[in-house]
Each structure stands twice: as structure tokens, then as C-alpha cells.
Design a protein around this motif. Structure first.
Motif, PDB file in Angstrom:
ATOM      1  N   ASN A  29     -18.623 -52.311  30.118  1.00 12.25           N
ATOM      2  CA  ASN A  29     -18.036 -51.375  29.161  1.00 12.25           C
ATOM      3  C   ASN A  29     -18.493 -49.979  29.552  1.00 12.25           C
ATOM      4  N   LYS A  30     -17.654 -49.240  30.215  1.00 13.33           N
ATOM      5  CA  LYS A  30     -18.017 -47.919  30.745  1.00 13.33           C
ATOM      6  C   LYS A  30     -18.506 -46.963  29.649  1.00 13.33           C
ATOM      7  N   ASP A  31     -18.024 -47.130  28.414  1.00 17.75           N
ATOM      8  CA  ASP A  31     -18.435 -46.244  27.327  1.00 17.75           C
ATOM      9  C   ASP A  31     -19.906 -46.425  26.959  1.00 17.75           C
ATOM     10  N   ASP A  32     -20.488 -47.592  27.289  1.00 19.91           N
ATOM     11  CA  ASP A  32     -21.870 -47.890  26.938  1.00 19.91           C
ATOM     12  C   ASP A  32     -22.878 -47.420  27.970  1.00 19.91           C
ATOM     13  N   LEU A  33     -22.419 -46.868  29.074  1.00 15.59           N
ATOM     14  CA  LEU A  33     -23.312 -46.606  30.187  1.00 15.59           C
ATOM     15  C   LEU A  33     -23.940 -45.221  30.151  1.00 15.59           C
ATOM     16  N   GLU A  34     -25.266 -45.227  30.271  1.00 14.53           N
ATOM     17  CA  GLU A  34     -26.000 -43.979  30.478  1.00 14.53           C
ATOM     18  C   GLU A  34     -26.491 -43.915  31.916  1.00 14.53           C
ATOM     19  N   ALA A  35     -26.517 -45.074  32.593  1.00 12.82           N
ATOM     20  CA  ALA A  35     -26.954 -45.174  33.985  1.00 12.82           C
ATOM     21  C   ALA A  35     -26.044 -46.165  34.697  1.00 12.82           C
ATOM     22  N   ASP A  36     -26.101 -46.166  36.033  1.00  9.07           N
ATOM     23  CA  ASP A  36     -25.327 -47.124  36.809  1.00  9.07           C
ATOM     24  C   ASP A  36     -25.702 -48.540  36.394  1.00  9.07           C
ATOM     25  N   PHE A  37     -24.762 -49.433  36.489  1.00  8.13           N
ATOM     26  CA  PHE A  37     -24.923 -50.825  36.069  1.00  8.13           C
ATOM     27  C   PHE A  37     -24.830 -51.691  37.317  1.00  8.13           C
ATOM     28  N   ASP A  38     -25.890 -52.440  37.628  1.00  5.97           N
ATOM     29  CA  ASP A  38     -25.937 -53.268  38.834  1.00  5.97           C
ATOM     30  C   ASP A  38     -26.316 -54.693  38.451  1.00  5.97           C
ATOM     31  N   LEU A  39     -25.363 -55.612  38.583  1.00  2.18           N
ATOM     32  CA  LEU A  39     -25.639 -57.018  38.332  1.00  2.18           C
ATOM     33  C   LEU A  39     -25.832 -57.724  39.667  1.00  2.18           C
ATOM     34  N   THR A 106     -27.021 -67.909  38.939  1.00  2.30           N
ATOM     35  CA  THR A 106     -27.430 -66.993  37.881  1.00  2.30           C
ATOM     36  C   THR A 106     -26.949 -65.581  38.188  1.00  2.30           C
ATOM     37  N   VAL A 107     -26.946 -64.765  37.146  1.00  2.00           N
ATOM     38  CA  VAL A 107     -26.689 -63.330  37.313  1.00  2.00           C
ATOM     39  C   VAL A 107     -27.690 -62.593  36.431  1.00  2.00           C
ATOM     40  N   SER A 108     -28.303 -61.561  36.988  1.00  2.00           N
ATOM     41  CA  SER A 108     -29.259 -60.752  36.240  1.00  2.00           C
ATOM     42  C   SER A 108     -28.894 -59.278  36.384  1.00  2.00           C
ATOM     43  N   ILE A 109     -29.366 -58.484  35.452  1.00  2.00           N
ATOM     44  CA  ILE A 109     -29.111 -57.043  35.473  1.00  2.00           C
ATOM     45  C   ILE A 109     -30.303 -56.350  36.122  1.00  2.00           C
ATOM     46  N   TYR A 110     -30.044 -55.625  37.183  1.00  2.00           N
ATOM     47  CA  TYR A 110     -31.092 -54.905  37.910  1.00  2.00           C
ATOM     48  C   TYR A 110     -31.639 -53.768  37.043  1.00  2.00           C
ATOM     49  N   GLU A 111     -32.977 -53.737  36.894  1.00  2.00           N
ATOM     50  CA  GLU A 111     -33.664 -52.702  36.101  1.00  2.00           C
ATOM     51  C   GLU A 111     -33.085 -52.581  34.696  1.00  2.00           C
ATOM     52  N   ALA A 112     -32.812 -53.708  34.069  1.00  2.00           N
ATOM     53  CA  ALA A 112     -32.174 -53.728  32.745  1.00  2.00           C
ATOM     54  C   ALA A 112     -32.976 -52.978  31.690  1.00  2.00           C
ATOM     55  N   TYR A 113     -34.280 -53.192  31.664  1.00  2.00           N
ATOM     56  CA  TYR A 113     -35.082 -52.548  30.615  1.00  2.00           C
ATOM     57  C   TYR A 113     -35.205 -51.044  30.839  1.00  2.00           C
ATOM     58  N   GLU A 114     -35.395 -50.647  32.094  1.00  2.00           N
ATOM     59  CA  GLU A 114     -35.500 -49.222  32.402  1.00  2.00           C
ATOM     60  C   GLU A 114     -34.202 -48.487  32.074  1.00  2.00           C
ATOM     61  N   ARG A 115     -33.093 -49.143  32.277  1.00  2.00           N
ATOM     62  CA  ARG A 115     -31.781 -48.526  32.063  1.00  2.00           C
ATOM     63  C   ARG A 115     -31.197 -48.838  30.680  1.00  2.00           C
ATOM     64  N   LYS A 116     -31.957 -49.601  29.868  1.00  2.00           N
ATOM     65  CA  LYS A 116     -31.509 -49.980  28.514  1.00  2.00           C
ATOM     66  C   LYS A 116     -30.152 -50.693  28.566  1.00  2.00           C
ATOM     67  N   GLN A 117     -30.083 -51.740  29.400  1.00  2.00           N
ATOM     68  CA  GLN A 117     -28.841 -52.473  29.590  1.00  2.00           C
ATOM     69  C   GLN A 117     -29.031 -53.952  29.275  1.00  2.00           C
ATOM     70  N   LEU A 173     -31.072 -65.399  28.999  1.00  2.00           N
ATOM     71  CA  LEU A 173     -32.526 -65.256  28.984  1.00  2.00           C
ATOM     72  C   LEU A 173     -32.895 -63.784  28.887  1.00  2.00           C
ATOM     73  N   GLN A 174     -34.063 -63.533  28.370  1.00  2.00           N
ATOM     74  CA  GLN A 174     -34.674 -62.207  28.386  1.00  2.00           C
ATOM     75  C   GLN A 174     -35.570 -62.128  29.620  1.00  2.00           C
ATOM     76  N   GLY A 175     -35.674 -60.978  30.231  1.00  2.00           N
ATOM     77  CA  GLY A 175     -36.614 -60.795  31.328  1.00  2.00           C
ATOM     78  C   GLY A 175     -35.991 -60.714  32.706  1.00  2.00           C
ATOM     79  N   GLY A 176     -34.677 -60.717  32.786  1.00  2.00           N
ATOM     80  CA  GLY A 176     -33.988 -60.511  34.061  1.00  2.00           C
ATOM     81  C   GLY A 176     -34.370 -61.491  35.145  1.00  2.00           C
ATOM     82  N   ILE A 177     -34.389 -60.994  36.379  1.00  2.00           N
ATOM     83  CA  ILE A 177     -34.634 -61.841  37.540  1.00  2.00           C
ATOM     84  C   ILE A 177     -36.053 -62.404  37.547  1.00  2.00           C
ATOM     85  N   ILE A 178     -37.002 -61.708  36.928  1.00  2.00           N
ATOM     86  CA  ILE A 178     -38.373 -62.208  36.855  1.00  2.00           C
ATOM     87  C   ILE A 178     -38.424 -63.466  35.992  1.00  2.00           C
TER      88      ILE A 178
END
Length: 189
Positions: A29-39, A106-117, A173-178
Motif C-alpha cells: 500500500n504505497k500510501d502507508d510508506l514512509e520508507a522503501d519496502f523490501d520483502l 517464507t517471506v519476511s520484511i527487511y528492517e521491518a521494525y526500523e522502518r515501522k512496517q 510471526l513477529q520478529g522477521g527473518i530472525i
């Protein structure tokens, strides 16, 4: 004929299928983005105990090919822009080591917490299996129920009596790729 799968459904692959191509895709959702989104798509080659036997059994953007050559990742698509699959993984069944009983996709969001995603900002996520000769075999479209999650197990290839089947999982899951790496034993306690 392509089959649309439901969460929890399992479909056996033909014994004559030598390899499959697993494509994953998503939109944001492009409207939700404050930073690039990388899955990032990943595959975990698991033994009977549900864990990887060693770190090379974890296929992802920094380890694109299993030492056996049985599982190969297409590479990291850092934007997800464009039509069709955003990332793909090829599985050659004949080359898989005997101890592999399951492959988790699986799919995870790269730097999800830092980017609030989170996956609440992702739409149209799917996993699909296709064969070069037969085309798309089946597809599982994920719903929107992963709003706070930063990683999702899309599905699993499971070996039963020498036959492979795909199961649509759809577990967040919470915690991304870790978190995924811990779950599947890449990081042992």
C-alpha cells in the motif's frame, strides 16, 4: 488447470514432476510508506525434526543456492515493483539430499521494525507453483490477517512416503527473518 488453494489445504505433486518453480509476489500500500519496502523470500530445507541440519540449508538473499544445487533462489528484488512474481525459488527434487523431509517457504520484511512496517501494509500476497511444460499448477493467495506480523510462512513442501505435497500454511510471526531462523534452527540456543 490451475488450482486455487485454501489455508490448510494440501496437494500432492505428480511423481513425474522433476522440478518446480515457486513464485512469490506481493504489492504494498504505497500510501502507508514512509520508507522503501523490501520483502524477502526464503526457503528452509528441514529434516525430520523440523530444523535445518546446517546454515547452508537456509536459502535467502545472502545464500542463493544450496550446496547440492537442489534449491536456487532468483535473487533479491528490493522494490517488489512490476507484474508477476517478485522472487522465485527453483526446487530440483532429484538433487535434494535424502535427509530433507520438508521445505518451508517464507517471506519476511527487511528492517521491518526500523522502518515501522508490517504485513498489514502488504496486499495481494501469494505463492504459486508452476512447471515449465504445464504452466501454473496451483496458487495460494494469502489473506489480510497478518496486520502486525513481520514474517509469514506461506507454505511447505512435505515429503510423505517418497511423495512430495504442498501445504498452504499462512502463518504470521513477529520478529522477521530472525524469528524464522530461530524457529527452523539456523540459530541454535
Amino acid at each position: 488447470m490451475m488450482i486455487k488453494m485454501e489455508k490448510g489445504q494440501e496437494i500432492a505433486l505428480s511423481k513425474e514432476t522433476p522440478e518446480v518453480f515457486v513464485g512469490v509476489g506481493w504489492d504494498v500500500n504505497k500510501d502507508d510508506l514512509e520508507a522503501d519496502f523490501d520483502l524477502d523470500a526464503s526457503a528452509f530445507l528441514l529434516g525430520e525434526n523440523g530444523l535445518v541440519s546446517s546454515a547452508p540449508d537456509f536459502i535467502y538473499y545472502r545464500n542463493l543456492k544450496h550446496p547440492s544445487g537442489a534449491v536456487v533462489h532468483s535473487g533479491d528484488n528490493v522494490t517488489g515493483d512490476g507484474e508477476g512474481d517478485d522472487e522465485a525459488i527453483t526446487v530440483d527434487f532429484a538433487a535434494l539430499p535424502e535427509n530433507v523431509e520438508k521445505i518451508a517457504f517464507t517471506v519476511s520484511i527487511y528492517e521491518a521494525y526500523e522502518r515501522k512496517q508490517n504485513f498489514g501494509q502488504v496486499k495481494n500476497a501469494y505463492i504459486r507453483f508452476y512447471d515449465e511444460d504445464l504452466g501454473e499448477l496451483f496458487r495460494y493467495d494469502l489473506g489480510e490477517e497478518f496486520s502486525d506480523d513481520t514474517a509469514v510462512v506461506f507454505g511447505e513442501l512435505v515429503k510423505k512416503d517418497g511423495q512430495w505435497a504442498f501445504k498452504a500454511v499462512g502463518e504470521g510471526l513477529q520478529g522477521g527473518i530472525i524469528a524464522l531462523s530461530r524457529r527452523y534452527g539456523v540459530f541454535r540456543k
